[in-house]
Design a protein around this motif. Sequence first.
Motif, mmCIF file in Angstrom:
data_model
loop_
_atom_site.group_PDB
_atom_site.id
_atom_site.type_symbol
_atom_site.label_atom_id
_atom_site.label_comp_id
_atom_site.label_asym_id
_atom_site.label_seq_id
_atom_site.Cartn_x
_atom_site.Cartn_y
_atom_site.Cartn_z
ATOM 1 N N GLN A 266 92.334 63.770 113.805
ATOM 2 C CA GLN A 266 91.609 63.625 114.837
ATOM 3 C C GLN A 266 91.456 62.246 115.302
ATOM 4 O OE1 GLN A 266 89.461 66.229 115.533
ATOM 5 N NE2 GLN A 266 90.861 67.258 113.953
ATOM 6 N N PHE A 267 91.945 61.357 114.591
ATOM 7 C CA PHE A 267 92.925 59.898 114.889
ATOM 8 C C PHE A 267 94.065 59.050 115.215
ATOM 9 C CE2 PHE A 267 89.239 60.669 112.705
ATOM 10 C CZ PHE A 267 87.635 59.534 113.049
ATOM 11 N N ILE A 268 95.120 60.062 115.028
ATOM 12 C CA ILE A 268 96.338 59.901 114.864
ATOM 13 C C ILE A 268 97.199 61.062 115.254
ATOM 14 C CG2 ILE A 268 96.506 57.381 113.698
ATOM 15 C CD1 ILE A 268 97.761 58.698 111.297
ATOM 16 N N SER A 269 96.743 62.312 115.267
ATOM 17 C CA SER A 269 97.486 62.913 115.834
ATOM 18 C C SER A 269 97.971 63.934 114.979
ATOM 19 C CB SER A 269 98.412 63.244 117.002
ATOM 20 O OG SER A 269 98.623 64.356 117.400
ATOM 21 N N ASN A 270 98.071 65.406 114.078
ATOM 22 C CA ASN A 270 99.013 66.094 114.002
ATOM 23 C C ASN A 270 99.843 65.614 113.025
ATOM 24 O OD1 ASN A 270 99.603 68.312 115.428
ATOM 25 N ND2 ASN A 270 99.755 69.707 114.790
ATOM 26 N N VAL A 271 101.413 65.321 114.765
ATOM 27 C CA VAL A 271 102.610 65.200 113.248
ATOM 28 C C VAL A 271 102.514 63.732 112.476
ATOM 29 C CG1 VAL A 271 104.964 65.576 114.069
ATOM 30 C CG2 VAL A 271 103.387 66.909 115.137
ATOM 31 N N PRO A 272 101.721 62.951 113.084
ATOM 32 C CA PRO A 272 102.031 61.468 112.616
ATOM 33 C C PRO A 272 101.330 61.056 111.156
ATOM 34 C CG PRO A 272 101.983 61.339 114.845
ATOM 35 C CD PRO A 272 102.312 62.694 114.551
ATOM 36 N N SER A 273 99.982 61.906 111.349
ATOM 37 C CA SER A 273 99.709 62.150 110.185
ATOM 38 C C SER A 273 99.803 62.845 109.023
ATOM 39 C CB SER A 273 98.430 62.664 110.218
ATOM 40 O OG SER A 273 97.085 62.687 110.835
ATOM 41 N N ALA A 274 101.013 63.726 109.485
ATOM 42 C CA ALA A 274 101.438 64.820 107.944
ATOM 43 C C ALA A 274 103.154 63.483 107.700
ATOM 44 C CB ALA A 274 102.617 65.727 108.624
ATOM 45 N N ILE A 275 103.308 62.850 108.893
ATOM 46 C CA ILE A 275 103.951 62.286 108.092
ATOM 47 C C ILE A 275 103.329 60.596 107.770
ATOM 48 C CG2 ILE A 275 106.009 60.013 108.934
ATOM 49 C CD1 ILE A 275 106.369 62.389 111.328
ATOM 50 N N LEU A 276 102.982 60.286 107.506
ATOM 51 C CA LEU A 276 101.957 59.204 106.751
ATOM 52 C C LEU A 276 101.464 59.443 105.536
ATOM 53 C CD1 LEU A 276 100.234 56.734 107.073
ATOM 54 C CD2 LEU A 276 98.469 57.273 107.963
ATOM 55 N N LEU A 277 100.603 60.946 105.595
ATOM 56 C CA LEU A 277 99.801 60.668 104.112
ATOM 57 C C LEU A 277 101.223 61.816 102.885
ATOM 58 C CD1 LEU A 277 96.944 62.179 105.628
ATOM 59 C CD2 LEU A 277 96.987 60.321 104.734
ATOM 60 N N SER A 278 101.871 62.881 103.546
ATOM 61 C CA SER A 278 103.375 62.574 102.783
ATOM 62 C C SER A 278 103.530 62.512 101.957
ATOM 63 C CB SER A 278 104.274 63.070 103.810
ATOM 64 O OG SER A 278 105.313 62.414 104.317
ATOM 65 N N ARG A 279 103.570 60.549 101.930
ATOM 66 C CA ARG A 279 103.694 59.556 101.280
ATOM 67 C C ARG A 279 103.010 59.765 99.832
ATOM 68 N NH1 ARG A 279 106.799 55.297 105.730
ATOM 69 N NH2 ARG A 279 107.065 56.738 106.878
ATOM 70 N N PHE A 280 101.810 59.293 100.014
ATOM 71 C CA PHE A 280 100.043 59.397 99.007
ATOM 72 C C PHE A 280 99.558 60.473 98.372
ATOM 73 C CE2 PHE A 280 99.581 57.150 103.081
ATOM 74 C CZ PHE A 280 100.877 55.833 102.844
ATOM 75 N N THR A 281 100.755 61.970 98.616
ATOM 76 C CA THR A 281 99.971 62.742 97.485
ATOM 77 C C THR A 281 101.267 64.341 97.326
ATOM 78 O OG1 THR A 281 98.390 64.631 97.816
ATOM 79 C CG2 THR A 281 99.913 64.077 99.852
ATOM 80 N N SER A 282 100.779 64.594 96.480
ATOM 81 C CA SER A 282 101.861 65.543 95.570
ATOM 82 C C SER A 282 101.157 67.119 96.372
ATOM 83 C CB SER A 282 102.592 65.620 94.455
ATOM 84 O OG SER A 282 101.371 65.434 93.828
ATOM 85 N N ASP A 283 100.006 66.692 97.166
ATOM 86 C CA ASP A 283 99.943 68.330 97.231
ATOM 87 C C ASP A 283 99.749 68.517 98.922
ATOM 88 O OD1 ASP A 283 97.472 70.712 97.492
ATOM 89 O OD2 ASP A 283 96.170 69.077 96.577
ATOM 90 N N TYR A 284 101.091 69.576 98.288
ATOM 91 C CA TYR A 284 101.712 69.225 100.126
ATOM 92 C C TYR A 284 101.486 71.015 100.698
ATOM 93 C CZ TYR A 284 104.845 65.860 98.881
ATOM 94 O OH TYR A 284 105.391 64.829 98.124
ATOM 95 N N HIS A 285 100.231 71.630 99.787
ATOM 96 C CA HIS A 285 100.017 72.990 100.203
ATOM 97 C C HIS A 285 98.846 72.419 101.082
ATOM 98 C CE1 HIS A 285 99.038 77.585 99.830
ATOM 99 N NE2 HIS A 285 97.351 76.297 99.972
ATOM 100 N N SER A 286 97.710 71.451 100.337
ATOM 101 C CA SER A 286 96.330 71.034 100.902
ATOM 102 C C SER A 286 96.771 70.386 102.070
ATOM 103 C CB SER A 286 95.590 70.518 99.570
ATOM 104 O OG SER A 286 95.478 71.515 99.529
ATOM 105 N N LEU A 287 97.952 69.339 102.187
ATOM 106 C CA LEU A 287 98.217 68.717 103.341
ATOM 107 C C LEU A 287 98.577 69.411 104.267
ATOM 108 C CD1 LEU A 287 99.050 65.890 104.547
ATOM 109 C CD2 LEU A 287 101.005 66.209 103.545
ATOM 110 N N LEU A 288 99.756 70.747 104.115
ATOM 111 C CA LEU A 288 100.128 71.036 105.561
ATOM 112 C C LEU A 288 98.959 71.512 105.957
ATOM 113 C CD1 LEU A 288 102.539 72.334 106.570
ATOM 114 C CD2 LEU A 288 102.837 74.188 104.732
ATOM 115 N N LEU A 289 98.245 72.491 104.545
ATOM 116 C CA LEU A 289 97.123 73.994 105.594
ATOM 117 C C LEU A 289 96.018 72.099 106.654
ATOM 118 C CD1 LEU A 289 95.572 75.475 102.742
ATOM 119 C CD2 LEU A 289 96.228 75.925 104.773
ATOM 120 N N GLY A 290 96.169 70.575 106.118
ATOM 121 C CA GLY A 290 94.789 70.016 106.657
ATOM 122 C C GLY A 290 95.459 70.308 107.929
ATOM 123 N N VAL A 291 96.886 69.877 107.923
ATOM 124 C CA VAL A 291 97.679 68.646 109.174
ATOM 125 C C VAL A 291 97.644 70.074 110.766
ATOM 126 C CG1 VAL A 291 98.638 66.701 108.535
ATOM 127 C CG2 VAL A 291 99.756 69.232 108.326
#
Length: 165
Positions: free
Chosen positions: A83-108
Amino acid sequence: VLFAFSLLIVFRIIPFWLGLAVIPAVLFFVDKDALYEVDYSLLGTFFFFFIFSGNLARIDAVNEFFSFLLEKDALIVSTLSCQFISNVPSAILLSRFTSDYHSLLLGVNIGGTGTLIASLASLITFSEFRILYPEQTKKYLVMFTVINLIFLVVMTAAAKLFFLG
């Protein structure tokens, strides 16, 4: 041909720097008007979102903060970050901090709804709408936001219940 060339870049068969040189050069000679019709401010916004998210990830305090939050609920954190930095940059940013890619993919993916900035596709749509119907811009923004926030809540709840529950 340029589209196929672009796909080869996406699949890393051709280096991206070659595309940066070849595609604009071909367009310059084949369809110069296409270069004039590009929304460079929107392209710049997209470019700087990536720089911002990449640099943000290098700050230790940010690293610890996102790692902590994503450990608690990767779906909600990734949905809200969009909601603040858009979904694609969020995916790139947050993917570095989690191994829960299933939830991350759903979330972005879900996070692409909500605010106008949540998806750069929404910004493109809004930009075109504003040109075609300038007198209806406020109405569009209100309707867009209300409808998208409803979808955001419903899809997040459904993901929690059916995919992560």
